[in-house]
Design a protein around this motif. Structure first.
Motif, PDB file in Angstrom:
ATOM      1  N   GLN A  46       0.821  -1.209   0.000  1.00  0.00           N
ATOM      2  CA  GLN A  46       0.000   0.000   0.000  1.00  0.00           C
ATOM      3  C   GLN A  46       0.860   1.267   0.000  1.00  0.00           C
ATOM      4  N   ALA A  47       2.006   1.209   0.681  1.00  0.00           N
ATOM      5  CA  ALA A  47       2.890   2.375   0.703  1.00  0.00           C
ATOM      6  C   ALA A  47       3.507   2.624  -0.667  1.00  0.00           C
ATOM      7  N   THR A  48       3.948   1.572  -1.332  1.00  0.00           N
ATOM      8  CA  THR A  48       4.596   1.761  -2.631  1.00  0.00           C
ATOM      9  C   THR A  48       3.596   2.123  -3.715  1.00  0.00           C
ATOM     10  N   PHE A  49       2.375   1.557  -3.635  1.00  0.00           N
ATOM     11  CA  PHE A  49       1.347   1.937  -4.592  1.00  0.00           C
ATOM     12  C   PHE A  49       0.873   3.368  -4.352  1.00  0.00           C
ATOM     13  N   GLY A  50       0.959   3.820  -3.098  1.00  0.00           N
ATOM     14  CA  GLY A  50       0.463   5.151  -2.773  1.00  0.00           C
ATOM     15  C   GLY A  50       1.395   6.277  -3.160  1.00  0.00           C
ATOM     16  N   GLY A  51       2.702   6.008  -3.243  1.00  0.00           N
ATOM     17  CA  GLY A  51       3.636   7.092  -3.540  1.00  0.00           C
ATOM     18  C   GLY A  51       4.264   7.047  -4.911  1.00  0.00           C
ATOM     19  N   GLY A  52       4.229   5.885  -5.569  1.00  0.00           N
ATOM     20  CA  GLY A  52       4.946   5.742  -6.835  1.00  0.00           C
ATOM     21  C   GLY A  52       4.423   6.606  -7.959  1.00  0.00           C
ATOM     22  N   PHE A  53       3.101   6.592  -8.190  1.00  0.00           N
ATOM     23  CA  PHE A  53       2.562   7.336  -9.325  1.00  0.00           C
ATOM     24  C   PHE A  53       2.711   8.844  -9.138  1.00  0.00           C
ATOM     25  N   ILE A  54       2.763   9.285  -7.882  1.00  0.00           N
ATOM     26  CA  ILE A  54       2.910  10.723  -7.634  1.00  0.00           C
ATOM     27  C   ILE A  54       4.316  11.184  -7.985  1.00  0.00           C
ATOM     28  N   SER A  55       5.311  10.331  -7.754  1.00  0.00           N
ATOM     29  CA  SER A  55       6.691  10.699  -8.104  1.00  0.00           C
ATOM     30  C   SER A  55       6.836  10.886  -9.610  1.00  0.00           C
ATOM     31  N   ILE A  56       6.108  10.104 -10.397  1.00  0.00           N
ATOM     32  CA  ILE A  56       6.130  10.296 -11.847  1.00  0.00           C
ATOM     33  C   ILE A  56       5.499  11.633 -12.200  1.00  0.00           C
ATOM     34  N   GLY A  57       4.377  11.951 -11.547  1.00  0.00           N
ATOM     35  CA  GLY A  57       3.738  13.247 -11.794  1.00  0.00           C
ATOM     36  C   GLY A  57       4.639  14.413 -11.449  1.00  0.00           C
ATOM     37  N   GLN A  58       5.424  14.272 -10.385  1.00  0.00           N
ATOM     38  CA  GLN A  58       6.355  15.337 -10.023  1.00  0.00           C
ATOM     39  C   GLN A  58       7.453  15.490 -11.067  1.00  0.00           C
ATOM     40  N   ASP A  59       7.940  14.386 -11.608  1.00  0.00           N
ATOM     41  CA  ASP A  59       8.955  14.464 -12.655  1.00  0.00           C
ATOM     42  C   ASP A  59       8.394  15.147 -13.907  1.00  0.00           C
ATOM     43  N   VAL A  60       7.142  14.850 -14.235  1.00  0.00           N
ATOM     44  CA  VAL A  60       6.502  15.504 -15.380  1.00  0.00           C
ATOM     45  C   VAL A  60       6.434  17.011 -15.163  1.00  0.00           C
ATOM     46  N   THR A  61       6.090  17.408 -13.946  1.00  0.00           N
ATOM     47  CA  THR A  61       6.021  18.837 -13.628  1.00  0.00           C
ATOM     48  C   THR A  61       7.383  19.504 -13.789  1.00  0.00           C
TER      49      THR A  61
END
Length: 346
Positions: A85-100
């Motif tokens: 749950q921790a890895t699923f909860g933070g992984g996709f957001i890190s990609i969004g931050q890289d896109v930003t």
């Protein structure tokens, strides 16, 4: 008996074995690309560290999920489910931050002055045309000179001075420095980066507290609220980013279209993950192995997880790692360095 928010992706049941192995292989295929980007000086970019670490970490995640799907003990392990749950909860957001950060570097790169002012200035005597000097040296035979050069009209055109219309076109292509706009872009995207970090933290908190919610029901409300907040912040800011990209595509011709459209696609993929998580978080269950509707353990719900959560994450990571972001988005090694000098590739 106590209720707790359903785990994202449900428990690792036997039905999860095959797709878990598939995604282990898919993420493993990204490893050579990551290594190539690190070794190639022209493609090395610190901005994508988050996406690269996400890809490597998900090889471990789906390997453990495949193992747990075939073993009854790990399948109901609170600690292992906490990790999922921790890895699923933070992984996709890190990609969004890289896109930003990539979009920030792209926009900032267009605020620097471009070459062209020299071309728009009056030509020198040398650049005014070689044919004029040749005619001056043969003034006594101007008619013969014109006749002899008639078959080579194209070469004579190349030697002539640029016309006034050509000078106007060149001047329009030259752009002035825009330090105020550059400052506003950096301020806006700096705030977004901080809030993305907050979203990552909330996602991890929701995953860590899931163990307590699973064992005793404690912190169930906190898990639900932090999930909502984490996914909601991500979706909201990606929606803002999409709005900015649409405006840029329509109103800012100086920004190249392909990189903007490329980031638009990645944003949409990450938004799918966030919206999926918001929808799933509304459900609760009383057992990790429950197969009741909404437990995320039914066949339909498992398929939805792999299609709407796992697949968009992998596609997004593959898109970012599969392109030379340093060249496409003008990032240099450090991305946007808060400098007033443009990135110069060597």
């Amino acid at each position: 008996m106590h209720e707790f928010p359903v785990p994202i992706g449900g428990a690792p049941l036997p039905i999860d074995f095959a797709p878990s192995i598939v995604f282990v292989v898919l993420y493993a295929l990204l490893l050579p690309i990551i290594i190539m980007r690190v070794l190639d000086r022209r493609a090395r970019c610190i901005v994508l560290v988050g996406t690269a670490m996400f890809a490597i970490e998900h090889i471990v995640t789906f390997s453990l999920r495949a193992y747990a799907s075939r073993n009854a003990g790990p399948r109901v392990s609170p600690t292992l489910e906490q990790y999922f749950q921790a890895t699923f909860g933070g992984g996709f957001i890190s990609i969004g931050q890289d896109v930003t950060n990539l979009f920030r570097a792209l926009l900032v790169s267009t605020t620097f002055p471009t070459a062209g002012s020299e071309a728009a200035s009056p030509p020198s005597a040398h650049s005014a045309g070689t044919s004029v000097a040749m005619q001056a040296s043969s003034a006594g035979s101007s008619v013969d000179a014109r006749q002899s050069t008639a078959p080579y009209g194209g070469d004579e055109e190349q030697g002539k001075a640029p016309s006034s219309q050509q000078l106007v076109c060149v001047a329009q292509e030259a752009h002035e420095d825009q330090p105020v706009l550059r400052k506003h872009i950096r301020t806006c995207f700096g705030i977004m980066s901080i809030l993305f970090l907050a979203a990552v933290a909330l996602g991890i908190v929701a995953g860590v507290d899931f163990k307590s919610a699973l064992q005793s029901g404690a912190n169930s409300d906190l898990v639900r609220q932090t999930r909502y907040a984490s996914a909601g912040i991500t979706v909201a800011f990606l929606a803002c980013l999409l709005g900015i990209t649409v405006y840029v595509l329509v109103a800012v011709p100086r920004v190249p279209k392909f990189p903007v459209l490329y980031l638009c696609i990645v944003c949409l993929l990450i938004m799918i993950v966030g919206l999926y998580r918001i929808g799933v978080t509304t459900h609760s269950t009383t057992s990790l192995l429950s197969t009741a509707p909404g437990s995320q353990n039914t066949t339909r719900e498992k398929i939805a997880f792999w299609i709407l959560h796992a697949a968009p994450e992998w596609i997004s990571a593959a898109m970012l790692l599969g392109i030379n972001c340093r060249r496409t988005f003008k990032t240099g090694f450090w991305g946007d360095r808060n400098s007033d000098k443009p990135v110069v590739e060597v």
